[in-house]
Scaffold this active site. Structure first.
Site, mmCIF file in Angstrom:
data_model
loop_
_atom_site.group_PDB
_atom_site.id
_atom_site.type_symbol
_atom_site.label_atom_id
_atom_site.label_comp_id
_atom_site.label_asym_id
_atom_site.label_seq_id
_atom_site.Cartn_x
_atom_site.Cartn_y
_atom_site.Cartn_z
ATOM 1 N N THR A 1 -11.646 6.111 10.962
ATOM 2 C CA THR A 1 -11.727 5.765 12.349
ATOM 3 C C THR A 1 -11.316 6.648 13.359
ATOM 4 O O THR A 1 -11.631 6.477 14.275
ATOM 5 C CB THR A 1 -10.965 4.622 12.543
ATOM 6 O OG1 THR A 1 -9.881 4.472 11.940
ATOM 7 C CG2 THR A 1 -11.882 3.254 11.629
ATOM 8 N N LYS B 1 0.812 -1.162 -0.029
ATOM 9 C CA LYS B 1 0.034 -0.184 0.057
ATOM 10 C C LYS B 1 0.788 1.194 0.026
ATOM 11 O O LYS B 1 1.752 1.352 0.976
ATOM 12 C CB LYS B 1 -0.819 0.037 1.076
ATOM 13 C CG LYS B 1 -1.595 1.217 1.372
ATOM 14 C CD LYS B 1 -2.773 1.330 2.490
ATOM 15 C CE LYS B 1 -2.346 1.494 3.829
ATOM 16 N NZ LYS B 1 -2.257 3.120 3.861
ATOM 17 N N ARG C 1 3.492 -1.527 10.656
ATOM 18 C CA ARG C 1 4.804 -1.704 11.620
ATOM 19 C C ARG C 1 4.971 -2.950 11.869
ATOM 20 O O ARG C 1 6.173 -3.615 11.922
ATOM 21 C CB ARG C 1 4.552 -0.794 12.741
ATOM 22 C CG ARG C 1 4.895 0.800 12.150
ATOM 23 C CD ARG C 1 4.126 1.943 12.972
ATOM 24 N NE ARG C 1 2.803 1.902 13.082
ATOM 25 C CZ ARG C 1 2.135 2.604 13.589
ATOM 26 N NH1 ARG C 1 2.775 3.405 14.595
ATOM 27 N NH2 ARG C 1 0.737 2.669 13.670
ATOM 28 N N ASP D 1 -13.787 14.531 -4.762
ATOM 29 C CA ASP D 1 -13.800 15.597 -5.520
ATOM 30 C C ASP D 1 -15.162 15.492 -6.283
ATOM 31 O O ASP D 1 -16.069 14.828 -6.048
ATOM 32 C CB ASP D 1 -12.598 15.849 -6.258
ATOM 33 C CG ASP D 1 -12.507 17.096 -6.419
ATOM 34 O OD1 ASP D 1 -13.055 18.124 -6.951
ATOM 35 O OD2 ASP D 1 -11.101 17.647 -6.223
ATOM 36 N N ILE D 2 -15.200 16.435 -7.084
ATOM 37 C CA ILE D 2 -16.487 16.397 -8.099
ATOM 38 C C ILE D 2 -16.445 15.119 -8.919
ATOM 39 O O ILE D 2 -15.139 14.703 -9.133
ATOM 40 C CB ILE D 2 -16.621 17.459 -9.006
ATOM 41 C CG1 ILE D 2 -15.253 17.801 -9.821
ATOM 42 C CG2 ILE D 2 -16.849 18.860 -8.275
ATOM 43 C CD1 ILE D 2 -15.491 18.963 -10.866
ATOM 44 N N LYS E 1 -7.537 8.318 -1.363
ATOM 45 C CA LYS E 1 -8.820 8.417 -0.879
ATOM 46 C C LYS E 1 -9.283 9.676 -1.606
ATOM 47 O O LYS E 1 -9.401 10.826 -1.079
ATOM 48 C CB LYS E 1 -8.563 8.775 0.725
ATOM 49 C CG LYS E 1 -8.239 7.589 1.491
ATOM 50 C CD LYS E 1 -8.268 8.044 2.911
ATOM 51 C CE LYS E 1 -7.837 6.636 3.839
ATOM 52 N NZ LYS E 1 -6.620 6.505 3.682
HETATM 53 O O1 C5P Z 1 1.670 0.428 10.900
HETATM 54 P P1 C5P Z 1 0.123 0.088 10.849
HETATM 55 O O2 C5P Z 1 -0.135 -1.373 10.750
HETATM 56 O O3 C5P Z 1 -0.549 0.715 12.102
HETATM 57 O O4 C5P Z 1 -0.194 0.938 9.557
HETATM 58 C C1 C5P Z 1 -1.790 0.830 9.225
HETATM 59 C C2 C5P Z 1 -1.836 1.548 8.110
HETATM 60 O O5 C5P Z 1 -3.485 1.509 7.426
HETATM 61 C C3 C5P Z 1 -1.547 3.037 7.876
HETATM 62 O O6 C5P Z 1 -0.877 3.366 6.501
HETATM 63 C C4 C5P Z 1 -2.586 3.884 8.321
HETATM 64 O O7 C5P Z 1 -2.594 4.968 7.753
HETATM 65 C C5 C5P Z 1 -3.694 3.016 7.737
HETATM 66 N N1 C5P Z 1 -5.146 2.973 8.028
HETATM 67 C C6 C5P Z 1 -5.195 2.865 9.719
HETATM 68 N N2 C5P Z 1 -6.583 3.250 10.060
HETATM 69 C C7 C5P Z 1 -7.592 3.428 9.251
HETATM 70 C C8 C5P Z 1 -7.247 3.879 7.966
HETATM 71 C C9 C5P Z 1 -5.935 3.436 7.378
HETATM 72 O O8 C5P Z 1 -4.364 2.476 10.298
HETATM 73 N N3 C5P Z 1 -8.706 3.779 9.583
#
Ligand code: C5P
Length: 240
Positions: A121, A35, A212, A67-68, A64
């Site tokens: 979230t 991603k 991570r 926009d129009i 994400k």
């Molecule tokens: O390192 P980690 O597993 O927390 O990364 C989660 C990824 O998912 C990050 O790129 C974060 O921006 C994305 N993300 C998230 N929660 C969301 C939407 C996207 O952790 N609600």
């Protein structure tokens, strides 16, 4: 645009290309998707995405869009030209925006999967009330998930905590892409309400976004293999 059998999407959240590629070169395209989000895309541009595709990885371009309709459709078209596997937009951009984007992607022989973010979230009930959404975040998530499905998109990004209820409400043929996943005993980092890979799959998740626990692991490939194994185990026990 290769598609792997893995249900893991590794979130590449690095400030520098070199660090990202060091990690990517330890992974295997058959074992995960990657991603790329706003930070890396804004710093490094489409060339970075292409360098991942050249290495054989299927890429989720997590920009994400909101926009129009014409602008979002054109952005989706550009992402499809890049050969990415999955793209996303905000469901709150409305039915016409989602339908126009989906229709534009149908021109592509190998169209990327198109999924929507419902309610971020990070937003509380007070936050969404302030921008004019009535009800709880969960009520809005369900409403927007239904809208996304009826606009013909492939699925939504959601918390694994919401996956079971969304799956029950919208049925099987709809992708649920869930971040907030942590292997048992892994650090939660800044995630608040996490699920293990097995729990998320059992709750109805289609793809797990994991950053991570893999990118910061001493052995990223071993961490990825373990998560894939947990996913397989959960899938097999659900089939029994
Ligand atoms: O390192 P980690 O597993 O927390 O990364 C989660 C990824 O998912 C990050 O790129 C974060 O921006 C994305 N993300 C998230 N929660 C969301 C939407 C996207 O952790 N609600």
């Amino acid at each position: 645009m290769s598609e792997t059998g893995s249900r893991v999407i590794v979130a590449l959240d690095f400030p520098e290309e070199q660090k990202a590629l060091q990690l990517v070169d330890q992974l295997e395209p058959s074992l995960c998707h990657l991603k790329v989000g706003k930070e890396m895309f804004t710093r490094l541009g489409p060339g970075f995405v292409e360098s991942l595709s050249v290495r054989g990885f299927a890429v989720f371009l997590d920009l994400k869009f909101h926009d129009i309709p014409n602008t979002v459709a054109a952005a989706c078209d550009a992402a499809a030209d890049l050969g990415v596997w999955m793209i996303n937009l905000h469901a709150s951009g409305g039915r016409r925006m989602m339908e126009t984007a989906r229709e534009r992607l149908e021109r592509h022989a190998q169209r990327p999967k198109l999924v929507a973010v419902t309610i971020l979230t990070s937003l509380s009930r007070e936050d969404i009330a302030e921008v004019g959404f009535h009800g709880t975040p969960a009520e809005n998530v369900f409403r927007l998930a239904h809208l996304t499905k009826s606009a013909g998109l492939d699925g939504v990004v959601c918390s694994p905590r919401e996956a079971g209820a969304i799956r029950a409400a919208v049925g099987g043929d709809f992708l649920l892409v869930t971040p907030g996943v942590r292997p048992k005993d892994a650090a939660a980092d800044d995630q608040r309400r996490v699920m293990t890979p097995g729990e998320a799959i059992a709750a109805g998740s289609s793809y797990l976004v994991v950053g991570r626990p893999i990118t910061a692991a001493a052995d990223p490939l071993a961490a990825l293999r373990q998560i894939n194994a947990d996913v397989t185990e959960s899938t097999l026990s659900a089939d029994k």
